[in-house]
Design an enzyme around this catalytic site. Structure first.
Site, mmCIF file in Angstrom:
data_model
loop_
_atom_site.group_PDB
_atom_site.id
_atom_site.type_symbol
_atom_site.label_atom_id
_atom_site.label_comp_id
_atom_site.label_asym_id
_atom_site.label_seq_id
_atom_site.Cartn_x
_atom_site.Cartn_y
_atom_site.Cartn_z
ATOM 1 N N CYS A 132 25.069 20.693 52.138
ATOM 2 C CA CYS A 132 24.286 22.305 50.891
ATOM 3 C C CYS A 132 25.186 22.291 50.252
ATOM 4 O O CYS A 132 26.030 23.415 50.393
ATOM 5 C CB CYS A 132 24.339 23.001 52.231
ATOM 6 S SG CYS A 132 22.843 24.496 51.439
ATOM 7 N N CYS A 135 25.705 26.601 50.385
ATOM 8 C CA CYS A 135 26.447 27.173 51.672
ATOM 9 C C CYS A 135 27.992 26.974 51.168
ATOM 10 O O CYS A 135 28.077 27.429 51.741
ATOM 11 C CB CYS A 135 25.691 26.545 52.271
ATOM 12 S SG CYS A 135 23.779 27.387 53.418
#
Length: 190
Positions: A132, A135
Site C-alpha cells: 500500500c 500507507c
C-alpha cells in the site's frame, strides 16, 4: 528462539540466501531490540505463515516481552484493513473517494501497548508487505518526523522483506517435500 532456528534450518537450499538474511536481520542493524522484534512479529503475522508467525512471536516474547507482540498483532490487523482501503483509494485515483471519511476504527494506532513510534514502524513494515503506497508514505513520514533515521526505516523494511521471503521459502520447501514427483515430472527431459 529454538522454534525460529528450526524453521530457519528448514528453509530449502534453493533459498539459502533467505536463511542467511533471516539470521542477519534479526541480530543486528540500527533498530532497538523492541523495534526489531516488533517489526519481525508484525511482518510474520502479515506473511500469513502460522509456524513462522508462532516462532517469531515466541522469540519476540522471550527477547522483549508480550506487549511488543501484542502491538505487532494489532498493527498487522489494522494494516490488513487500512492497506486494502487506502490502496483502493489510491488505485482508483478519483478525488471523490479521497473526500469520503474512512469510517474505520483505528484507536489502537494512537493507544499502543508500547509506544506510538514503534507501533507506526510496525505498521510501515506491514504496509510494505501489503503493497500500500499511501500507507507506506504516511507511516514513513510519521516515523521520520518523530526522529527515526532513514537507516532505521530501511532496516525495518529489510526485516519485513526477509520475513515475507522466509514464508515463501518455507512454503516452497513444504511443497518440494510433499510433491517431489511433480517437480521431477516438470523438469526438462523428464
Amino acid at each position: 528462539m529454538e522454534a525460529l532456528e528450526q524453521l530457519r534450518s528448514a528453509i530449502p537450499d534453493a533459498a539459502k540466501d533467505i536463511r542467511l538474511n533471516l539470521q542477519a536481520v534479526l541480530r543486528g542493524g540500527s533498530l532497538s531490540e523492541p523495534q526489531r522484534w516488533g517489526v519481525a512479529a508484525a511482518a510474520a503475522v502479515a506473511a500469513r505463515h502460522p509456524r513462522l508467525r508462532d516462532a517469531v512471536a515466541a522469540a519476540a516474547v522471550a527477547a522483549v516481552g508480550p506487549a511488543v507482540v501484542e502491538d505487532a498483532r494489532a498493527a498487522a490487523a489494522l494494516m490488513a484493513m487500512n492497506n486494502v482501503y487506502y490502496r483502493f483509494r489510491h488505485m482508483v485515483g478519483k478525488p471523490v473517494y479521497g473526500e469520503k471519511p474512512a469510517g474505520l476504527r483505528m484507536n489502537r494506532l494512537v493507544q499502543p501497548a508500547t509506544n506510538r513510534v514503534d507501533f507506526e514502524l510496525m505498521a510501515l513494515a506491514v504496509s510494505a508487505i501489503n503493497g500500500c503506497e499511501s500507507c507506506v508514505r504516511a507511516h514513513e513520514k510519521t516515523v521520520t518526523d518523530a526522529g527515526l533515521t532513514p537507516d532505521r526505516v530501511n532496516d525495518a523494511v529489510r526485516i519485513a522483506a526477509t520475513i515475507q521471503a522466509t514464508a515463501v521459502a518455507l512454503e516452497a520447501g513444504a511443497a518440494e517435500e510433499t510433491e517431489p514427483r511433480v517437480l521431477e515430472a516438470a523438469a526438462p527431459g523428464a
